[in-house]
Design an enzyme around this catalytic site. Structure first.
Site, short mmCIF file in Angstrom:
data_model
loop_
_atom_site.label_atom_id
_atom_site.label_comp_id
_atom_site.label_asym_id
_atom_site.label_seq_id
_atom_site.Cartn_x
_atom_site.Cartn_y
_atom_site.Cartn_z
N LYS A 1 0.84 -1.20 0.00
CA LYS A 1 0.00 0.00 0.00
C LYS A 1 0.88 1.26 0.00
O LYS A 1 0.67 2.17 -0.80
CB LYS A 1 -0.92 -0.03 1.24
CG LYS A 1 -1.84 1.15 1.38
CD LYS A 1 -3.03 0.80 2.24
CE LYS A 1 -2.78 0.89 3.73
NZ LYS A 1 -2.61 2.27 4.22
N ASP B 1 1.70 -0.83 12.42
CA ASP B 1 0.57 -1.39 11.66
C ASP B 1 0.30 -2.85 12.02
O ASP B 1 -0.76 -3.39 11.70
CB ASP B 1 0.82 -1.28 10.16
CG ASP B 1 0.71 0.15 9.66
OD1 ASP B 1 0.18 1.01 10.39
OD2 ASP B 1 1.16 0.41 8.52
N LYS C 1 -5.04 6.38 14.51
CA LYS C 1 -5.06 5.66 13.23
C LYS C 1 -6.51 5.64 12.71
O LYS C 1 -7.33 6.45 13.12
CB LYS C 1 -4.51 4.25 13.42
CG LYS C 1 -3.02 4.23 13.75
CD LYS C 1 -2.20 4.67 12.57
CE LYS C 1 -0.71 4.65 12.87
NZ LYS C 1 0.08 5.20 11.76
C1 S3P Z 1 2.35 4.96 6.22
C2 S3P Z 1 2.91 5.37 7.39
C3 S3P Z 1 2.40 4.97 8.72
C4 S3P Z 1 1.51 3.74 8.62
C5 S3P Z 1 0.51 3.85 7.51
C6 S3P Z 1 1.22 4.03 6.17
C7 S3P Z 1 2.93 5.45 4.96
O1 S3P Z 1 1.64 6.03 9.26
O2 S3P Z 1 0.86 3.52 9.84
O3 S3P Z 1 -0.27 2.66 7.45
O4 S3P Z 1 2.63 4.89 3.89
O5 S3P Z 1 3.72 6.39 5.02
P1 S3P Z 1 2.31 7.22 10.11
O6 S3P Z 1 3.14 8.03 9.20
O7 S3P Z 1 1.13 8.00 10.65
O8 S3P Z 1 3.09 6.54 11.19
#
Ligand code: S3P
Length: 436
Positions: free
Chosen positions: A21, A312, A339
């Protein structure tokens, strides 16, 4: 959709998971501001990444869908002013990273999202982007979306991340592409580095020295990207296998970027065995084949920078902790509260319904391992919570029914089928509408 999962003795199988993702979002966004067509194989066609595509199209970018991915026709750093608010749906990554790009555009754009996203804090990007010279207003109150971004002339800054967040780091680095002078982000806790790797792949000058990442304003050149499988999706099935003695699961072609594999270390600390083979490079990201074998698990401690490296995966780690021997203590994970849901609360409430002994703490939880009875729980509009509770069904004494499970399509289309393949189809039944 209601998903009912029955207990199984063991899990077995070998499979691939859908595209990563985080990497899919970044490939589409960088492709959109590069010169020329970027072909993205294995792009994750799931709710969050489709939100990114929808926003990019509204910004004038042509995107073709192909049988195994997409082609993004970038025409350089300047995008077109959107005619309506951009809708990031449920996706924090879409909103925060796109805000970085919009900060450098000579127009005003509004960015909104669903009810969950509109309750997530945006001051963490507003502050640095404003320091760079953009005008960013939170229209949903002091720090909440919708965001109104009046982009323009930016100046490079040095910014120390106040929270360990790859989304914030990426927003600042992307804005840095449009700034006058270099932009440096200082991160004391290492977060996922997909933006840095991909910027380099698109021909940008970017370097990391210790905890300082510096980007030099650059024009990006299009390229082909092949997206590895998402280790955070694989984690649900790998963790389930770890908690069932005699199980063995192998995931092929999955990303093994060291900023993402922390949960394998946590599984090891709980007593599970894992190995990585077939290492290779895929568009600047390490990939491999990950195998996890189930053993009797012990409780563990997750805190400090390790907590942010598994942020995550904590939902599924909390579930397996509930069936491990002894206590698991999770600290330094207050980010879980902001989240897609307040994950500390949704996990504690749901796990208790299933029979677990859980104490909530402001920045984590204490789980005294034992047995899960089973029961009916709510996904709370959160894809990772829905999948974690589905895993609980495999490990409980009785069935677990997860309502609101259609939210799984936000990140892992095909989850139900993969679960059926590794657990045996009678173990898993889905009822009702599939997509969120
Ligand atoms: C992500 C960063 C993380 C993660 C999210 C995806 C990303 O979030 O929890 O699922 O793709 O940069 P945070 O930047 O809020 O830690």
């Amino acid at each position: 959709m209601e998903l009912t999962v029955n207990p199984v003795d063991r899990l077995q199988g070998r499979f691939c998971v859908p595209g990563d993702k985080s990497i899919s979002h970044r490939a589409a966004m960088l492709g959109a501001i590069a010169n020329g067509p970027t072909t993205i194989h294995g792009f994750l066609r799931a709710g969050d990444c489709l939100s990114t595509l929808q926003c990019l199209r509204a910004l004038g970018v042509t995107i073709e869908e192909t049988p195994d991915g997409i082609v993004v026709h970038g025409s350089g750093p300047r995008l077109r002013a959107p005619a309506a608010p951009l809708d990031a749906g449920n996706s924090g990554t879409t909103m925060r990273l796109l805000a970085g790009i919009l900060a450098g555009q000579p127009f005003v754009a509004d960015l909104t999202g669903d009810a969950s996203l509109r309750s997530r804090p945006m001051d963490r990007i507003i502050e640095p982007l404003a320091r760079m010279g953009a005008q960013v207003h939170a229209l949903g109150g002091e720090r909440f979306p919708p965001l109104r971004i009046a982009g323009g002339k930016l100046r490079g800054i040095t910014y120390t991340l106040p929270v360990a967040s790859a989304q914030v780091k990426s927003a600042v680095l992307l804005a840095g592409l449009y700034a006058e002078g270099d932009t440096t982000v200082v991160e004391h806790v290492v977060t996922r580095d997909h933006t840095e790797r991909m910027l380099e792949g698109f021909g940008c000058r970017i370097q990391r020295v210790g905890s300082r990442i510096t980007v030099t304003p650059s024009t990006l050149s299009s390229r082909n990207v092949t997206v590895p499988g998402d280790i955070s999706s694989a984690a649900f099935l790998l963790a389930a296998a770890a908690a069932r003695q005699g199980s063995s699961i192998t995931v092929d072609d999955v990303g093994i970027n060291p900023t993402r594999t922390g949960f394998l270390d946590v599984l090891a600390s709980m007593g599970a065995g894992s190995e990585i083979g077939g290492r290779a490079d895929r568009s600047g990201e390490p990939i491999g084949t990950v195998t996890v074998r189930g053993l009797r698990l012990q409780g563990t401690r997750i805190g400090g920078s390790a907590a942010s490296s598994v942020i995550d995966e904590i939902p599924v780690l909390a579930v397996i902790a509930a069936v491990a021997d002894g206590e698991t203590v999770i600290t330094d994970a207050a980010e879980l509260r902001v989240k897609e849901s307040d994950r500390i609360k949704t996990l504690a409430v749901g796990l208790r319904v299933l029979g677990a002994d859980v104490t909530e703490r402001p920045d984590g939880m204490v789980i005294r391992g034992g047995r899960l009875r089973g029961g009916r729980v709510e996904a709370g509009g959160d894809h990772r919570i829905a999948m974690a509770f589905a895993v609980a069904g495999l490990l409980a004494q009785g069935p677990v029914t997860v309502s609101g499970a259609e939210t799984i399509d936000v990140s892992f289309p095909g989850f139900v089928e993969t679960l059926q393949a590794v657990a045996g189809s009678p173990a898993v039944a889905a009822l009702g509408k599939r997509s969120a």
